[in-house]
Design a protein around this motif. Sequence first.
Motif, PDB file in Angstrom:
ATOM      1  N   HIS A 178      38.209  23.697  29.390  1.00  0.00           N
ATOM      2  CA  HIS A 178      39.401  24.539  29.419  1.00  0.00           C
ATOM      3  C   HIS A 178      39.210  25.796  28.575  1.00  0.00           C
ATOM      4  O   HIS A 178      39.810  26.834  28.839  1.00  0.00           O
ATOM      5  N   LEU A 223      37.780  28.486  30.788  1.00  0.00           N
ATOM      6  CA  LEU A 223      38.810  29.095  31.625  1.00  0.00           C
ATOM      7  C   LEU A 223      39.654  30.082  30.824  1.00  0.00           C
ATOM      8  O   LEU A 223      40.025  31.145  31.320  1.00  0.00           O
ATOM      9  N   GLY A 224      39.941  29.728  29.585  1.00  0.00           N
ATOM     10  CA  GLY A 224      40.715  30.627  28.727  1.00  0.00           C
ATOM     11  C   GLY A 224      39.969  31.923  28.447  1.00  0.00           C
ATOM     12  O   GLY A 224      40.563  33.011  28.454  1.00  0.00           O
ATOM     13  N   GLN A 248      40.073  34.021  31.587  1.00  0.00           N
ATOM     14  CA  GLN A 248      41.417  34.587  31.763  1.00  0.00           C
ATOM     15  C   GLN A 248      41.607  35.815  30.873  1.00  0.00           C
ATOM     16  O   GLN A 248      42.213  36.806  31.297  1.00  0.00           O
ATOM     17  N   VAL A 264      39.833  38.726  32.515  1.00  0.00           N
ATOM     18  CA  VAL A 264      40.602  39.173  33.680  1.00  0.00           C
ATOM     19  C   VAL A 264      41.807  39.994  33.225  1.00  0.00           C
ATOM     20  O   VAL A 264      42.102  41.059  33.789  1.00  0.00           O
ATOM     21  N   ASN A 265      42.501  39.514  32.207  1.00  0.00           N
ATOM     22  CA  ASN A 265      43.657  40.249  31.677  1.00  0.00           C
ATOM     23  C   ASN A 265      43.240  41.632  31.180  1.00  0.00           C
ATOM     24  O   ASN A 265      43.944  42.632  31.396  1.00  0.00           O
ATOM     25  N   GLY A 322      38.648  36.386  38.683  1.00  0.00           N
ATOM     26  CA  GLY A 322      37.664  35.791  37.788  1.00  0.00           C
ATOM     27  C   GLY A 322      37.013  34.575  38.428  1.00  0.00           C
ATOM     28  O   GLY A 322      37.717  33.723  38.979  1.00  0.00           O
ATOM     29  N   THR A 367      44.863  23.503  33.447  1.00  0.00           N
ATOM     30  CA  THR A 367      44.657  24.568  32.467  1.00  0.00           C
ATOM     31  C   THR A 367      45.318  25.861  32.914  1.00  0.00           C
ATOM     32  O   THR A 367      45.932  26.570  32.114  1.00  0.00           O
ATOM     33  N   LEU A 368      45.217  26.150  34.220  1.00  0.00           N
ATOM     34  CA  LEU A 368      45.745  27.404  34.738  1.00  0.00           C
ATOM     35  C   LEU A 368      47.206  27.246  35.151  1.00  0.00           C
ATOM     36  O   LEU A 368      47.634  26.163  35.535  1.00  0.00           O
ATOM     37  N   THR A 415      48.146  29.902  40.459  1.00  0.00           N
ATOM     38  CA  THR A 415      47.177  30.947  40.132  1.00  0.00           C
ATOM     39  C   THR A 415      46.130  31.077  41.238  1.00  0.00           C
ATOM     40  O   THR A 415      45.520  30.095  41.647  1.00  0.00           O
ATOM     41  N   ASN A 425      43.902  34.027  41.135  1.00  0.00           N
ATOM     42  CA  ASN A 425      42.873  34.998  40.769  1.00  0.00           C
ATOM     43  C   ASN A 425      41.830  34.442  39.799  1.00  0.00           C
ATOM     44  O   ASN A 425      40.943  35.177  39.351  1.00  0.00           O
ATOM     45  N   ILE A 426      41.918  33.143  39.458  1.00  0.00           N
ATOM     46  CA  ILE A 426      40.880  32.488  38.662  1.00  0.00           C
ATOM     47  C   ILE A 426      40.328  31.337  39.498  1.00  0.00           C
ATOM     48  O   ILE A 426      41.064  30.441  39.901  1.00  0.00           O
TER      49      ILE A 426
END
Length: 334
Positions: free
Chosen positions: A254, A257-258, A261, A264-265, A281, A296-297, A301, A303-304
Amino acid sequence: MLINAQIIAEIKAIIAEGKEKAIRAVDHQRTLMYWHIGKRIFEEEQQGAARAGYGEYLTKYIADQLEPEYGTGYSRRQIELIRQFYRTFPIANTLYSQLSWSQYKLLIRIESEDKRDFYIAEAVKNNWTVRQLERQIDSSLYERLLLSNDKDSVLAVARGDKQPSDAKEIIKDPMYLEFLGLRREASYYEKDLEQAIITHLQEFLLEMDNGFSFVARQKRIHLEGDEFFVDLVLYNRLLQCFVIIEIKTHKLTHQDLGQLQMYVNYYDRVEKLDRENPTIGILLCARKNDSVVRFTLPEGTKNIIASKYEIYLPTEQQLIEEVNKEIEKRNPTE
């Protein structure tokens, strides 16, 4: 001198383009010639359809008559391919001038009409070479896209009937990176995998498929004195957005993934233009846990995306089995 050099460069480009067009034109005429030969063989075969083994006798007879004069291009195997070519493509005006005879020989091996239509559309749209088409067929591109999409959507995107609206419509899971030449049993660092991808960038972009271009590697991001490095940055002209790729040689976590993210942000808030779509992403990992991704997302979502990579090609049967499992999950029996 600079002007003269520019003229020569432009003339060379014109010559190269002319040669390529001439080669394509000659090859298309050869393809049409084989189509007409196949049509004539089929007509003769129909006349003798009542005689047992007539088709087999006919192809052997034609090869025996033609090969001594015209060479191995008219061997029995070649005559059988020509016969099969006409049976597969019985309408001449459906043949594409962009596709060579060598590509059609690959396509007639495909029994499923939908699958064959998909590869024709992709080969024409992306201007694939024979080697590129063969690699995509051998890596079961069609089946891999079916793992995350329905058949109609896959065919519509390939034919250009619709633009992809969701990253999952063009991003594969799993991705096959056999062209990197990495041994399955070997251990390697993320930087080794990244370097192998850069070395084989053309093949990697082919695996990514549909409108991807390279932007940067190890892109530095400064955040209040802290530095971060994005593994790969691509751009997709169909989705009109940046695509961030993070490479992990371990099982997805996780925290991974963070981190993705955050990248991507950053691209959405700093790099993206107003006319462009939100950044995508992709976490390219050796192993993944779909439940970890899901929880986790945020729900919904798009876009990941976590995509597993493999460094060797599967068999077609293995992927067909995976597709069937996915279809059963989507449509459980009552």
